[in-house]
Design an enzyme around this catalytic site. Structure first.
Site, mmCIF file in Angstrom:
data_model
loop_
_atom_site.group_PDB
_atom_site.id
_atom_site.type_symbol
_atom_site.label_atom_id
_atom_site.label_comp_id
_atom_site.label_asym_id
_atom_site.label_seq_id
_atom_site.Cartn_x
_atom_site.Cartn_y
_atom_site.Cartn_z
ATOM 1 N N HIS A 160 5.155 -24.523 5.047
ATOM 2 C CA HIS A 160 5.621 -24.048 3.718
ATOM 3 C C HIS A 160 4.467 -23.477 2.898
ATOM 4 O O HIS A 160 4.524 -23.470 1.670
ATOM 5 C CB HIS A 160 6.294 -25.168 2.914
ATOM 6 C CG HIS A 160 7.304 -25.951 3.684
ATOM 7 N ND1 HIS A 160 8.655 -25.687 3.641
ATOM 8 C CD2 HIS A 160 7.144 -26.994 4.546
ATOM 9 C CE1 HIS A 160 9.288 -26.530 4.428
ATOM 10 N NE2 HIS A 160 8.403 -27.332 4.998
ATOM 11 N N SER A 287 -10.932 0.446 -3.386
ATOM 12 C CA SER A 287 -9.984 0.967 -4.378
ATOM 13 C C SER A 287 -10.604 2.167 -5.085
ATOM 14 O O SER A 287 -11.803 2.187 -5.336
ATOM 15 C CB SER A 287 -9.659 -0.136 -5.391
ATOM 16 O OG SER A 287 -9.214 0.447 -6.606
ATOM 17 N N LYS A 293 -13.052 -3.999 -5.190
ATOM 18 C CA LYS A 293 -12.025 -4.297 -4.203
ATOM 19 C C LYS A 293 -12.455 -4.052 -2.764
ATOM 20 O O LYS A 293 -13.167 -3.104 -2.465
ATOM 21 C CB LYS A 293 -10.759 -3.471 -4.470
ATOM 22 C CG LYS A 293 -9.997 -3.861 -5.706
ATOM 23 C CD LYS A 293 -9.519 -5.300 -5.715
ATOM 24 C CE LYS A 293 -8.435 -5.566 -4.687
ATOM 25 N NZ LYS A 293 -7.174 -4.871 -5.046
ATOM 26 N N GLU A 300 -2.717 -5.084 6.794
ATOM 27 C CA GLU A 300 -1.489 -4.747 6.052
ATOM 28 C C GLU A 300 -0.679 -3.685 6.791
ATOM 29 O O GLU A 300 0.549 -3.738 6.844
ATOM 30 C CB GLU A 300 -1.850 -4.240 4.655
ATOM 31 C CG GLU A 300 -2.402 -5.324 3.749
ATOM 32 C CD GLU A 300 -2.938 -4.735 2.458
ATOM 33 O OE1 GLU A 300 -2.247 -4.843 1.446
ATOM 34 O OE2 GLU A 300 -4.043 -4.157 2.461
#
Ligand code: ARG
Length: 469
Positions: A160, A287, A293, A300
């Site tokens: 979880h 970024s 970043k 992804e």
């Protein structure tokens, strides 16, 4: 007359050529040219068989085979001119052959594009499964190598997404190794299923001509382990069966799901909140606005591309489900999904394989996370069970201790002895604190499949030897 004269094979009964839009919707050469190698291979075997049964001469066979080889060389050099008006790879190659070799007019004897494309695709699937298996092995090796480096790095295991019990990072990574190992088995089954020869099924009902199906199957390597030819058993099934497509796309979709879950773990682990790993600069991006970043784009995109892989499987299932037997032109749409599944799966696997060696494991952050004594609450339950407390009662007792730890704002393993002794008589001495020895906790888990260090090392050795075969 649009297109007239260009399409060579089926024009006899037509007085007008196809409209431009018909050519555009009908062509597949823009994608099925990827089958050229297999189409040539299939046609060379067909020529050999036709000569073997006396339908063409030996000289004609040799001329056809040489002509096909020359065409393939041109295709591979990028010099072959593909013509959309000739619809597909089969007619483009046959037309080019016709211009060079008079016997080309005999090549299609006892054959239809329906059994021809079925044959080409079975050859393609054999090759695709081999290529995918090689990439799977590369990814497996890099995972096993990272597992080898992280046997002594202990991290919280999660259920979880809440801290559950401690495991070595190696054990966590080996979970993905098991998944990809099963993917190899799935692909081997697809390859086995593909390895059956449909040639000779004709358009739907075979042929009256005296062909030798076993001969052509042997020529193309459609044989079992003992070298016996493997032939499709029903001509109607053979020209309309797309099970291999579905099973191949399904195997790729499953690989995608496995890689996507792994990607998600690495994305989480590389966040500041976890900081278990630092991904290499070469597989991350920055970024355009926020200078600090470093985004885990490769993982992804692997997660994103996995959606494409399951989409391809859906496309095939939907395409086939309402088709009457046998061949319907809908089936031409079967190729882009499997071509895409292969290319994307290879790319995803190769990216993971290349990214892991440069991934740095942050041992300090892992140690801080795993120092949470609540991760060993279950081990404390086991301690009580060994002292004769029934499991349900022991679970309740430790639950009360967790409540106490929250109330007193005191780590579970540092609760005051007197407060603990009040919870249960079995906690009267200080022995219970031994349950919080992390090393011991892992060392006590040496049964098959468990995260004990010896067991994990054994599994790493198993995979190293399996992958070196
Ligand atoms: N390009 C076609 C395909 O991929 C080849 C088979 C054509 N058969 C036919 N009956 N029109 O499906």
């Amino acid at each position: 007359m649009k297109g007239k004269g260009k399409q060579a094979t089926w024009g006899g009964r037509f007085s007008e050529g196809p409209a431009d839009l018909m050519l555009r919707i009908g062509e597949s050469v823009s994608f099925d040219r990827a089958l050229a190698r297999f189409d040539v291979q299939g046609s060379q075997a067909q020529a050999a068989m036709l000569a073997h049964v006396g339908l063409i001469s030996g000289e004609e066979r040799d001329a056809l085979q040489a002509g096909l080889a020359a065409i393939l060389a041109e295709v591979e050099a990028g010099d072959f001119v593909w013509d959309m008006a000739l619809e597909d790879v089969h007619m483009n190659i046959e037309q080019a052959l016709t211009e060079r070799v008079p016997a080309a007019a005999k090549l299609h004897t006892a054959r239809s594009r329906n059994d021809q494309v079925a044959t080409d695709m079975r050859l393609w699937f054999r090759d695709a499964c081999d290529r995918l298996d090689a990439s799977l092995c590369g990814t497996l090796s890099s995972l096993v190598e990272l597992a080898e480096r992280t046997q002594s790095v202990t991290i919280p295991g999660y259920t979880h997404l809440q801290r559950a019990q401690p495991v070595s990072m190696a054990h966590h990574l080996l979970a993905y190794v098991e998944m990809l190992g099963r993917d190899r088995t799935r692909l081997a089954a697809v390859r086995e299923q593909a390895n059956v020869c449909p040639l000779g099924s004709g358009a739907i009902a075979g042929t009256t001509l005296p062909i030798d199906r076993a001969f052509v199957a042997r020529e193309l390597g459609f044989v079992d382990a003992a070298g016996n030819p493997r032939l499709t058993e029903n001509s109607m099934d053979a020209v309309s069966d797309r099970d291999c497509f579905i099973d191949f796309a399904s195997a790729c979709a499953t690989i995608g799901v496995h890689l996507s879950r792994m990607a998600e773990d690495f994305i989480l682990w590389s966040s500041a909140e976890f900081h278990f790993v630092t991904l290499p600069d070469t597989f991350t991006t920055g970024s355009s606005l926020m200078p600090q970043k470093k985004n885990p784009d490769a993982f992804e995109l692997i997660r994103g591309k996995s959606a494409r892989l399951s989409g391809n499987l859906q496309t095939l299932l939907q395409m086939v489900k309402g088709l009457p037997l046998t061949y319907n032109r809908d089936l031409q749409e079967d190729k882009p999904p499997v071509f895409d599944s292969l290319e994307q799966s290879l790319l995803m696997l190769d990216c993971v394989a290349a990214c892991l060696p440069g991934t740095v494991v942050n041992a300090d952050a892992c140690a801080r996370a795993v120092a949470d004594p609540a991760l060993l609450a279950t081990d404390l339950v086991d301690h009580l069970v060994l002292r004769g407390v029934p499991f349900r009662e022991a679970h309740h007792v430790v639950g009360a201790m967790v409540g106490l730890s929250e109330k007193l704002d005191c780590p579970l393993d540092a609760l005051p002895a007197d407060a603990v002794a009040e919870v249960h008589s079995a906690l009267g001495d200080e022995d219970w604190r031994k349950a919080f020895d992390l090393k011991q906790a892992l060392a006590s888990r040496e049964k098959p499949g468990m995260p004990g260090p010896e067991t994990v090392a054994g599994r790493i050795a198993y995979w190293q030897s399996a992958l070196s075969e």
